[in-house]
Each structure stands twice: as structure tokens, then as C-alpha cells.
Scaffold this motif. Structure first.
Motif, PDB file in Angstrom:
ATOM      1  N   PRO A   1       9.170 -21.494  30.070  1.00 27.03           N
ATOM      2  CA  PRO A   1      10.444 -20.898  30.467  1.00 27.03           C
ATOM      3  C   PRO A   1      11.557 -21.215  29.469  1.00 27.03           C
ATOM      4  O   PRO A   1      11.495 -22.229  28.759  1.00 27.03           O
ATOM      5  N   GLU A   2      12.546 -20.362  29.436  1.00 25.48           N
ATOM      6  CA  GLU A   2      13.714 -20.603  28.590  1.00 25.48           C
ATOM      7  C   GLU A   2      14.345 -21.929  28.996  1.00 25.48           C
ATOM      8  O   GLU A   2      14.393 -22.278  30.167  1.00 25.48           O
ATOM      9  N   GLY A   3      14.791 -22.691  28.021  1.00 26.23           N
ATOM     10  CA  GLY A   3      15.433 -23.980  28.290  1.00 26.23           C
ATOM     11  C   GLY A   3      14.480 -25.160  28.303  1.00 26.23           C
ATOM     12  O   GLY A   3      14.900 -26.297  28.507  1.00 26.23           O
ATOM     13  N   THR A   4      13.193 -24.911  28.073  1.00 32.63           N
ATOM     14  CA  THR A   4      12.223 -26.011  28.058  1.00 32.63           C
ATOM     15  C   THR A   4      12.512 -26.951  26.893  1.00 32.63           C
ATOM     16  O   THR A   4      12.696 -26.514  25.766  1.00 32.63           O
ATOM     17  N   SER A   5      12.552 -28.246  27.203  1.00 30.96           N
ATOM     18  CA  SER A   5      12.761 -29.244  26.159  1.00 30.96           C
ATOM     19  C   SER A   5      11.588 -30.207  26.035  1.00 30.96           C
ATOM     20  O   SER A   5      11.412 -30.844  25.002  1.00 30.96           O
ATOM     21  N   HIS A   6      10.798 -30.333  27.106  1.00 32.88           N
ATOM     22  CA  HIS A   6       9.639 -31.226  27.109  1.00 32.88           C
ATOM     23  C   HIS A   6       8.457 -30.502  27.746  1.00 32.88           C
ATOM     24  O   HIS A   6       8.631 -29.756  28.714  1.00 32.88           O
ATOM     25  N   VAL A   7       7.282 -30.765  27.206  1.00 29.54           N
ATOM     26  CA  VAL A   7       6.056 -30.143  27.691  1.00 29.54           C
ATOM     27  C   VAL A   7       5.035 -31.242  27.952  1.00 29.54           C
ATOM     28  O   VAL A   7       4.985 -32.243  27.236  1.00 29.54           O
ATOM     29  N   ARG A   8       4.216 -31.030  28.982  1.00 29.28           N
ATOM     30  CA  ARG A   8       3.117 -31.954  29.266  1.00 29.28           C
ATOM     31  C   ARG A   8       1.828 -31.151  29.387  1.00 29.28           C
ATOM     32  O   ARG A   8       1.765 -30.168  30.123  1.00 29.28           O
TER      33      ARG A   8
END
Length: 133
Positions: A62-69
Motif C-alpha cells: 500500500p501507499e505509505g509503506t515504510s517497513h515490510v516483513r
């Protein structure tokens, strides 16, 4: 496969089983994202690795994602390998064998417009990840 735009990042992955030098097939991979260090994780869905060890259809971020797991469910993969090995050589069974790492969770930061390929190098007693290309 998710693709990045100027306002979103994208993620792909693959798994190489370094104990046999082959891709790890049929490993479930879940993807989650958050929009800041203190934000709650949002489960986005998942996929499973194909015969080449690749996840080609992870959900878009999604737009605005800063961290992913990325959560890799490796226990079923290793249990199947153990069962196959016991069928091939039943005299060499190790009744105490278990799975040391039942899952691997990798968390990393992302920037909009960038693509992140995050390979997992896996073996029964260790793993390594890196930002690939």
C-alpha cells in the motif's frame, strides 16, 4: 509480482536451500507492511515458492509503506525433506531430528519507487538474507 510506482515500493523473494544447492519449493511466504516504526502491521496476504524457489505473485504494497516483513514458513519444507530422506534410507533415521528454525521472519525498510528483491539462503541450521537485484 508486485510492481513499484513513484508512490509505492515493491517486493519479491526467492529461497535457495544451500544444503542441497537447489531452490526450496512450496514454502509459504506471508507479506505484511506498516507505515511507520510505531504503526501496526497490516497483513497483506502471501504466496508460496514455485519450482524455482520464487514467489512471483506477492501482493502489492500500500501507499505509505515504510517497513515490510516477510514470514517464511520453512518447517513444513524441512519436515518433508526429512520424511523423504527417511524413505530413501530408513536405516539412518534420526528419531531426535526436529526443525531448528520453524519460521524465518525478515523485516526491512523500504522507500517509494524502489523494488526490493530479498533472497533467503536457507539450510537446516542457519539462514542468510540480503538485498538482491
Amino acid at each position: 509480482m508486485s510492481t513499484s510506482t513513484s508512490t509505492t515500493a515493491s517486493v519479491s523473494t526467492h529461497i535457495l536451500d544451500t544444503s542441497v544447492g537447489r531452490p526450496a519449493e512450496a514454502v509459504a511466504v506471508r507479506l505484511a507492511a506498516r507505515s511507520g516504526r510505531d504503526a501496526a502491521w497490516q497483513a497483506l496476504g502471501g504466496s508460496a515458492t514455485d519450482a524455482d524457489g520464487r514467489c512471483k505473485d506477492l501482493p502489492a504494497l500500500p501507499e505509505g509503506t515504510s517497513h515490510v516483513r516477510l514470514d517464511f514458513e520453512v518447517e513444513p519444507y524441512f519436515l518433508k525433506k526429512q520424511a523423504d530422506a527417511q524413505q530413501d534410507a530408513p536405516a539412518n533415521r534420526d528419531s531426535g531430528a526436529g526443525v531448528f528454525f520453524p519460521e524465518v521472519a525478515i523485516t526491512f525498510a523500504v522507500q517509494p519507487g524502489e523494488h526490493y528483491h530479498v533472497p533467503l539462503l536457507l539450510n537446516p541450521f542457519g539462514y542468510s538474507v540480503y538485498r538482491g537485484s
